[in-house]
Scaffold this active site. Structure first.
Site, PDB file in Angstrom:
ATOM      1  N   ASP A  27      20.811 100.977 -79.061  1.00 46.00           N
ATOM      2  CA  ASP A  27      20.079  99.811 -78.556  1.00 46.00           C
ATOM      3  C   ASP A  27      18.697  99.847 -79.185  1.00 46.00           C
ATOM      4  OD1 ASP A  27      18.771  97.874 -76.639  1.00 46.00           O
ATOM      5  OD2 ASP A  27      20.689  98.102 -75.612  1.00 46.00           O
ATOM      6  N   SER A 129      31.911  84.702 -75.087  1.00 47.11           N
ATOM      7  CA  SER A 129      31.400  84.005 -73.911  1.00 47.11           C
ATOM      8  C   SER A 129      32.227  82.764 -73.629  1.00 47.11           C
ATOM      9  CB  SER A 129      29.948  83.607 -74.201  1.00 47.11           C
ATOM     10  OG  SER A 129      29.482  82.678 -73.258  1.00 47.11           O
ATOM     11  N   TYR A 153      23.268  79.478 -79.259  1.00 46.96           N
ATOM     12  CA  TYR A 153      23.791  80.754 -78.741  1.00 46.96           C
ATOM     13  C   TYR A 153      25.322  80.739 -78.752  1.00 46.96           C
ATOM     14  CZ  TYR A 153      25.663  84.070 -75.425  1.00 46.96           C
ATOM     15  OH  TYR A 153      26.428  85.032 -74.849  1.00 46.96           O
ATOM     16  N   LYS A 157      28.436  82.898 -81.037  1.00 39.52           N
ATOM     17  CA  LYS A 157      29.605  83.630 -80.520  1.00 39.52           C
ATOM     18  C   LYS A 157      30.884  83.087 -81.149  1.00 39.52           C
ATOM     19  CE  LYS A 157      27.516  86.527 -77.904  1.00 39.52           C
ATOM     20  NZ  LYS A 157      27.603  87.969 -78.113  1.00 39.52           N
ATOM     21  N   PHE A 182      32.923  85.163 -68.255  1.00 41.10           N
ATOM     22  CA  PHE A 182      32.449  83.980 -67.544  1.00 41.10           C
ATOM     23  C   PHE A 182      31.042  84.289 -67.016  1.00 41.10           C
ATOM     24  CE2 PHE A 182      35.465  80.519 -67.945  1.00 41.10           C
ATOM     25  CZ  PHE A 182      36.272  81.105 -68.888  1.00 41.10           C
ATOM     26  N   ASN A 183      30.774  84.356 -65.726  1.00 43.20           N
ATOM     27  CA  ASN A 183      29.382  84.569 -65.291  1.00 43.20           C
ATOM     28  C   ASN A 183      29.231  85.954 -64.653  1.00 43.20           C
ATOM     29  OD1 ASN A 183      29.608  81.601 -65.669  1.00 43.20           O
ATOM     30  ND2 ASN A 183      27.505  81.642 -64.950  1.00 43.20           N
TER      31      ASN A 183
HETATM   32  P1  NAD Z   1      21.534  92.268 -72.298  1.00 38.65           P
HETATM   33  O1  NAD Z   1      20.442  91.526 -72.984  1.00 38.65           O
HETATM   34  O2  NAD Z   1      21.255  92.876 -70.971  1.00 38.65           O
HETATM   35  O3  NAD Z   1      22.119  93.391 -73.266  1.00 38.65           O
HETATM   36  C1  NAD Z   1      22.109  93.269 -74.663  1.00 38.65           C
HETATM   37  C2  NAD Z   1      21.492  94.539 -75.213  1.00 38.65           C
HETATM   38  O4  NAD Z   1      21.460  94.462 -76.641  1.00 38.65           O
HETATM   39  C3  NAD Z   1      20.049  94.743 -74.743  1.00 38.65           C
HETATM   40  O5  NAD Z   1      19.905  96.056 -74.241  1.00 38.65           O
HETATM   41  C4  NAD Z   1      19.219  94.543 -76.006  1.00 38.65           C
HETATM   42  O6  NAD Z   1      18.051  95.351 -76.021  1.00 38.65           O
HETATM   43  C5  NAD Z   1      20.216  94.937 -77.090  1.00 38.65           C
HETATM   44  N1  NAD Z   1      19.930  94.326 -78.388  1.00 38.65           N
HETATM   45  C6  NAD Z   1      19.647  93.034 -78.662  1.00 38.65           C
HETATM   46  N2  NAD Z   1      19.415  92.876 -79.970  1.00 38.65           N
HETATM   47  C7  NAD Z   1      19.599  94.105 -80.546  1.00 38.65           C
HETATM   48  C8  NAD Z   1      19.514  94.588 -81.874  1.00 38.65           C
HETATM   49  N3  NAD Z   1      19.189  93.772 -82.895  1.00 38.65           N
HETATM   50  N4  NAD Z   1      19.752  95.899 -82.096  1.00 38.65           N
HETATM   51  C9  NAD Z   1      20.082  96.734 -81.069  1.00 38.65           C
HETATM   52  N5  NAD Z   1      20.166  96.326 -79.797  1.00 38.65           N
HETATM   53  C10 NAD Z   1      19.934  95.026 -79.537  1.00 38.65           C
HETATM   54  O7  NAD Z   1      22.779  91.261 -72.186  1.00 38.65           O
HETATM   55  P2  NAD Z   1      24.159  91.428 -71.421  1.00 38.65           P
HETATM   56  O8  NAD Z   1      24.180  90.452 -70.314  1.00 38.65           O
HETATM   57  O9  NAD Z   1      24.433  92.854 -71.143  1.00 38.65           O
HETATM   58  O10 NAD Z   1      25.139  90.879 -72.540  1.00 38.65           O
HETATM   59  C11 NAD Z   1      25.879  91.745 -73.391  1.00 38.65           C
HETATM   60  C12 NAD Z   1      26.723  90.902 -74.314  1.00 38.65           C
HETATM   61  O11 NAD Z   1      27.567  90.047 -73.542  1.00 38.65           O
HETATM   62  C13 NAD Z   1      25.938  89.986 -75.241  1.00 38.65           C
HETATM   63  O12 NAD Z   1      26.592  89.942 -76.484  1.00 38.65           O
HETATM   64  C14 NAD Z   1      26.029  88.635 -74.556  1.00 38.65           C
HETATM   65  O13 NAD Z   1      25.899  87.572 -75.466  1.00 38.65           O
HETATM   66  C15 NAD Z   1      27.429  88.701 -73.971  1.00 38.65           C
HETATM   67  N6  NAD Z   1      27.631  87.832 -72.806  1.00 38.65           N
HETATM   68  C16 NAD Z   1      26.798  87.933 -71.730  1.00 38.65           C
HETATM   69  C17 NAD Z   1      26.986  87.091 -70.631  1.00 38.65           C
HETATM   70  C18 NAD Z   1      26.057  87.129 -69.450  1.00 38.65           C
HETATM   71  O14 NAD Z   1      25.967  86.150 -68.728  1.00 38.65           O
HETATM   72  N7  NAD Z   1      25.348  88.232 -69.191  1.00 38.65           N
HETATM   73  C19 NAD Z   1      28.044  86.175 -70.636  1.00 38.65           C
HETATM   74  C20 NAD Z   1      28.877  86.112 -71.754  1.00 38.65           C
HETATM   75  C21 NAD Z   1      28.657  86.946 -72.831  1.00 38.65           C
HETATM   76  C1  WQD Z   2      24.858  79.046 -63.036  1.00 37.09           C
HETATM   77  C2  WQD Z   2      24.729  77.849 -62.112  1.00 37.09           C
HETATM   78  C3  WQD Z   2      23.131  76.229 -62.861  1.00 37.09           C
HETATM   79  C4  WQD Z   2      19.606  78.802 -62.467  1.00 37.09           C
HETATM   80  C5  WQD Z   2      24.998  81.016 -68.765  1.00 37.09           C
HETATM   81  C6  WQD Z   2      25.304  80.830 -70.208  1.00 37.09           C
HETATM   82  C7  WQD Z   2      26.673  81.343 -70.526  1.00 37.09           C
HETATM   83  C8  WQD Z   2      26.859  82.772 -70.050  1.00 37.09           C
HETATM   84  C9  WQD Z   2      26.504  82.911 -68.622  1.00 37.09           C
HETATM   85  C10 WQD Z   2      26.230  84.204 -71.869  1.00 37.09           C
HETATM   86  C11 WQD Z   2      24.628  76.512 -62.846  1.00 37.09           C
HETATM   87  C12 WQD Z   2      22.680  76.853 -61.560  1.00 37.09           C
HETATM   88  C13 WQD Z   2      20.895  78.285 -62.480  1.00 37.09           C
HETATM   89  C14 WQD Z   2      18.692  78.334 -61.488  1.00 37.09           C
HETATM   90  C15 WQD Z   2      20.418  76.895 -60.606  1.00 37.09           C
HETATM   91  N1  WQD Z   2      26.004  83.682 -70.746  1.00 37.09           N
HETATM   92  N2  WQD Z   2      21.281  77.354 -61.567  1.00 37.09           N
HETATM   93  N3  WQD Z   2      19.133  77.386 -60.585  1.00 37.09           N
HETATM   94  O1  WQD Z   2      24.516  78.325 -67.223  1.00 37.09           O
HETATM   95  O2  WQD Z   2      26.712  78.957 -66.098  1.00 37.09           O
HETATM   96  O3  WQD Z   2      25.920  80.270 -67.995  1.00 37.09           O
HETATM   97  O4  WQD Z   2      25.171  82.391 -68.417  1.00 37.09           O
HETATM   98  O5  WQD Z   2      27.148  84.089 -72.597  1.00 37.09           O
HETATM   99  O6  WQD Z   2      26.795  81.285 -71.903  1.00 37.09           O
HETATM  100  O7  WQD Z   2      25.243  79.449 -70.516  1.00 37.09           O
HETATM  101  O8  WQD Z   2      24.705  80.448 -65.837  1.00 37.09           O
HETATM  102  O9  WQD Z   2      23.385  81.514 -64.060  1.00 37.09           O
HETATM  103  O10 WQD Z   2      22.226  79.962 -65.684  1.00 37.09           O
HETATM  104  O11 WQD Z   2      23.804  79.013 -64.002  1.00 37.09           O
HETATM  105  O12 WQD Z   2      20.747  76.041 -59.783  1.00 37.09           O
HETATM  106  O13 WQD Z   2      17.515  78.744 -61.436  1.00 37.09           O
HETATM  107  O14 WQD Z   2      23.501  77.980 -61.375  1.00 37.09           O
HETATM  108  O15 WQD Z   2      22.810  74.859 -62.885  1.00 37.09           O
HETATM  109  O16 WQD Z   2      25.293  75.559 -62.046  1.00 37.09           O
HETATM  110  P1  WQD Z   2      25.452  79.359 -66.775  1.00 37.09           P
HETATM  111  P2  WQD Z   2      23.436  80.296 -64.908  1.00 37.09           P
END
Ligand code: NAD
Ligand code: WQD
Length: 345
Positions: A27, A129, A153, A157, A182-183
């Site tokens: 990281d 995602s 973003y 992906k 998903f979320n």
């Molecule tokens: P996060 O930001 O908590 O974790 C990502 C980690 O990657 C962080 O620790 C960051 O410091 C590290 N990082 C970023 N750029 C880097 C680089 N250039 N070199 C080395 N490390 C780097 O996010 P997360 O929620 O744990 O997400 C993990 C993965 O899942 C991501 O690819 C994200 O796009 C994907 N994802 C997340 C969600 C979500 O809602 N959390 C949903 C769908 C997909």
């Molecule tokens: C959830 C719901 C908002 C914030 C995002 C990314 C998706 C994935 C997951 C990475 C929605 C509502 C939100 C707030 C609110 N990440 N909301 N007040 O938008 O479903 O998904 O995170 O891959 O790609 O788009 O997640 O948690 O932002 O929103 O009412 O302050 O909560 O409108 O209905 P989202 P979210």
């Protein structure tokens, strides 16, 4: 494991270490704290903590990745597989900084593939995602639903998924699994690991967590005029520990077949924003303040996974419900009101 200090990476690291895997985490801490690595070691305990190595590097640095993969696993053994979490993930920021998103998310994935190829590592689990689908035509969303990403973003992906799919056609000895989350919400039940975003949270759950400890005044509920039963947006929230177990299931099924596969990781159940506020308030033991405001641009009414493929082929199902997600998220926030680095409210 790239992105090992992040929200999903840290929980997956704990799950894999506990299951007996050895993990080399990397990281650059651009969106996480070094304390997360200490917490992983604390959660798994001293007997297992020695199976985690950690290297601070930027995954865009192909030479550093090559050195790491060339050095082999712990004790010089070969690296079995790579789990690639590292990425930038804020949708709004990606609209303002697309170049940085394509660089970190797409270029880094290419550098990683090159380094893996050079050192004979051909198993990869990739974080994708549900946002690759954009506005879904029908619900729940199966993997084969059309991809129509609506922001940079999500496009990063989808581009990575296509790169990996093309790679598997050209070089058939690769085994790649893309997991579409998903979320993800919740935290490790110990309260030691959880979601600790930098700055003001973009996502609803970490925002609510910070309202609950008084770091933020109230949640803005984005829109109450969606075509849903209570008018607020519906999402498929999944406990981060279920998600971590999904990665282990994928790891254990990598060798079932060569080529590229994609799986949804979700529960199949939708929850509205108001239902989430009610469930989190219940976990905290008092009503949390919220205010209904206008819709957030780009949001859709409802996103829910069809998780059947992962159940059938990986034998993976979620075990934790909304009350578990809220209880564990609250336990983490209550014990760490200022996050890992103790940020003042
Ligand atoms: P996060 O930001 O908590 O974790 C990502 C980690 O990657 C962080 O620790 C960051 O410091 C590290 N990082 C970023 N750029 C880097 C680089 N250039 N070199 C080395 N490390 C780097 O996010 P997360 O929620 O744990 O997400 C993990 C993965 O899942 C991501 O690819 C994200 O796009 C994907 N994802 C997340 C969600 C979500 O809602 N959390 C949903 C769908 C997909
Ligand atoms: C959830 C719901 C908002 C914030 C995002 C990314 C998706 C994935 C997951 C990475 C929605 C509502 C939100 C707030 C609110 N990440 N909301 N007040 O938008 O479903 O998904 O995170 O891959 O790609 O788009 O997640 O948690 O932002 O929103 O009412 O302050 O909560 O409108 O209905 P989202 P979210």
């Amino acid at each position: 494991m790239t992105g090992a200090a992040g929200f999903i990476g840290s929980h997956t690291c704990v799950d894999l270490l506990t299951a007996g895997y050895r993990v080399i985490g990397v990281d650059d801490f651009s969106n996480s704290s070094p304390h997360a690595i200490e917490r992983i070691r604390e959660v798994v305990g001293p007997d297992v903590a020695g199976n985690l190595d950690f290297v601070e590097l930027d995954v865009r640095d192909g030479a550093a990745l090559g050195k790491l993969l060339g050095g082999g696993g712990r004790g010089g053994g070969p690296v079995y597989a790579v789990v690639h979490f590292a990425a930038r993930k804020a949708v709004g920021e990606s609209v303002r900084m697309p170049v940085e998103y394509y660089d970190t998310n797409v270029n880094a994935t290419l550098r990683l593939i090159e380094a893996m190829r050079e050192h004979g590592v051909r198993r990869l689990i990739f974080s994708s995602s549900c946002s690759v689908h954009g506005n879904a035509d029908s619900l729940p969303i199966p993997e084969e639903a059309p991809a129509r990403p609506t922001n940079p973003y999500a496009r990063t992906k989808w581009i990575c998924e296509q790169i990996l799919s093309d790679l598997c056609v050209a070089e058939p000895d690769w085994r790649v699994i893309a997991l579409r989350y998903f979320n993800p919400v919740g935290a490790h039940p110990s309260g030691l690991l959880g979601e600790d975003p930098r700055g003001i949270p973009n996502n609803v759950m970490p925002y609510l967590q910070q309202v609950a400890v008084g770091r933020l005044a109230e949640l803005s509920v984005f829109g109450s005029d969606y075509p849903t039963p209570d008018g607020t947006g519906i999402r498929d929230y999944i406990h981060v520990v279920d998600l971590a177990e999904g990665h282990r299931a994928a790891m254990e099924h990598l060798d079932d077949q060569t080529g590229y596969r994609v799986y949804n990781l979700g529960t199949g159940t939708g929850t509205s924003v108001l239902q989430l506020v009610a469930a989190f308030s219940e976990a905290v033991g008092r009503p949390l303040p919220y205010r209904i405001v206008g819709r957030r641009p780009g949001d859709v009414a409802e996103l829910v996974a069809d998780p059947r493929r992962a159940a059938e082929e990986l034998g993976w199902r979620t075990k934790r419900g909304l009350a578990d997600m809220c209880r564990d998220a609250w336990e983490f926030q209550r014990r760490n009101p200022g996050g890992y680095d103790g940020v003042a409210g």
